[in-house]
Design a protein around this motif. Structure first.
Motif, PDB file in Angstrom:
ATOM      1  N   GLU A   1      38.932  23.994  37.140  1.00  4.18           N
ATOM      2  CA  GLU A   1      40.146  23.483  37.783  1.00  4.18           C
ATOM      3  C   GLU A   1      41.252  23.239  36.761  1.00  4.18           C
ATOM      4  N   MET A   2      40.900  22.707  35.597  1.00  3.70           N
ATOM      5  CA  MET A   2      41.920  22.449  34.578  1.00  3.70           C
ATOM      6  C   MET A   2      42.478  23.752  34.005  1.00  3.70           C
ATOM      7  N   LEU A   3      41.613  24.740  33.790  1.00  2.00           N
ATOM      8  CA  LEU A   3      42.079  26.024  33.265  1.00  2.00           C
ATOM      9  C   LEU A   3      42.949  26.768  34.272  1.00  2.00           C
TER      10      LEU A   3
ATOM     11  N   ARG B   1      40.924  35.828  37.974  1.00  2.00           N
ATOM     12  CA  ARG B   1      39.765  36.491  38.566  1.00  2.00           C
ATOM     13  C   ARG B   1      38.480  36.048  37.866  1.00  2.00           C
ATOM     14  N   ILE B   2      38.547  35.923  36.553  1.00  2.00           N
ATOM     15  CA  ILE B   2      37.371  35.458  35.807  1.00  2.00           C
ATOM     16  C   ILE B   2      37.026  34.018  36.188  1.00  2.00           C
ATOM     17  N   LEU B   3      38.042  33.178  36.344  1.00  2.00           N
ATOM     18  CA  LEU B   3      37.797  31.798  36.748  1.00  2.00           C
ATOM     19  C   LEU B   3      37.145  31.741  38.125  1.00  2.00           C
ATOM     20  N   ASP B   4      37.608  32.599  39.050  1.00  2.00           N
ATOM     21  CA  ASP B   4      36.997  32.641  40.387  1.00  2.00           C
ATOM     22  C   ASP B   4      35.521  33.008  40.286  1.00  2.00           C
ATOM     23  N   THR B   5      35.220  33.983  39.412  1.00  2.00           N
ATOM     24  CA  THR B   5      33.815  34.386  39.237  1.00  2.00           C
ATOM     25  C   THR B   5      32.985  33.234  38.694  1.00  2.00           C
TER      26      THR B   5
END
Length: 285
Positions: free
Chosen positions: A254-256, A267-271
């Motif tokens: 969430e912070m990133l 997209r990487i964060l969603d993964t």
């Protein structure tokens, strides 16, 4: 303060109805516990600890209190100042109630009609109930620290043979002839169970003896309860420790997300988030 959905599931509160300050948590502490809990937390914050844990009573939405274990990790800046905490509260109410039942059952052991002995793997006596005193003529004070063959077996060979079966199979049941301090030898039905620690290493032997006409099952029920409680305690501890690993990952995502703008990064964060939530779902199962 941010709360997970477990707050509603375990304690009945709706997260959207709570403010984000510490006021709610402080108000939910049992009045008799509040001072000690706050003092413990403040000590962890000021003494540079990386973790904190405490048991206390936490008020449910319906007004009743749950016994909880609160465990947290502290995040500090390079100067050691505490910035935030990530942790979890485990509801111990059922476990505490089960422990109380076990203690009540243990108190009944002195009223049992069976001889109940606990000994270590060198046969030294660790526990000797009142029925054992009556059956064999030795008081508890006289028996503790001495060995079972020394007190009860003129011929130790059958005892040692049964002990070997116990070590191999984890339990043994059979008839033995045992001595009485002042009277004739007794023929008893012995039921032995090998007690192990959490790593599966043999630690002690539970030795229940009764004459052939008696079939008291109280201790067997106590053993089943102890085994189930041990399994539940182990599974609960593992699950909450794994959740402590996943929670900081979700918070970091969430912070990133607020700092990263590229589509590839998002997209990487969603993964990462989806994978972590799947892991949390497996832990709940």
């Amino acid at each position: 303060m941010w709360w997970s959905e477990g707050l509603e599931r375990l304690f009945g509160y709706r997260r959207e109805q709570l403010d984000t300050s510490r006021a709610f948590w402080l108000s939910a502490l049992h009045p008799d516990d509040r001072e000690a809990v706050v003092a413990s937390l403040n000590e962890a914050l000021t003494q540079g600890s990386d973790s904190w844990s405490c048991e206390y009573r936490f008020r449910r939405h319906d007004g009743s209190y749950a016994d909880v274990l609160d465990r947290a990790y502290l995040v500090r800046d390079p100067h050691g100042k505490a910035l935030r905490m990530t942790g979890d509260m485990t509801d111990l109410s059922e476990r505490k109630a089960a422990q109380l039942r076990l203690e009540e059952q243990a108190a009944l052991l002195d009223q049992a009609s069976d001889s109940i002995i606990v000994r270590d793997l060198e046969h030294r006596i660790l526990y000797w109930n009142r029925r054992a005193e009556a059956m064999y003529g030795f008081t508890s004070a006289e028996a503790l620290g001495r060995t079972v063959p020394e007190l009860l077996h003129e011929d130790p060979v059958p005892f040692l043979q049964a002990q070997q079966v116990l070590l191999n199979e984890g339990q043994w049941t059979g008839e033995l002839v045992v001595s009485h301090r002042y009277g004739s030898p007794l023929t008893v039905l012995a039921r032995w169970t090998l007690l192990k620690d959490a790593q599966g290493n043999p630690q002690r032997v539970l030795d229940i003896k009764t004459d052939i006409t008696e079939r008291k099952q109280l201790q067997q029920q106590v053993l089943r309860t102890q085994r189930m409680e041990s399994i539940g305690t182990l599974a609960s501890g593992i699950a909450h420790d794994l959740n402590n690993v996943l929670a900081p990952i979700l918070m970091s995502v969430e912070m990133l997300r607020e700092e990263l703008r590229s589509e590839e990064s998002l997209r990487i964060l969603d993964t990462i988030e989806n994978t972590t939530r799947r892991g949390a779902s497996l832990i709940r199962q």
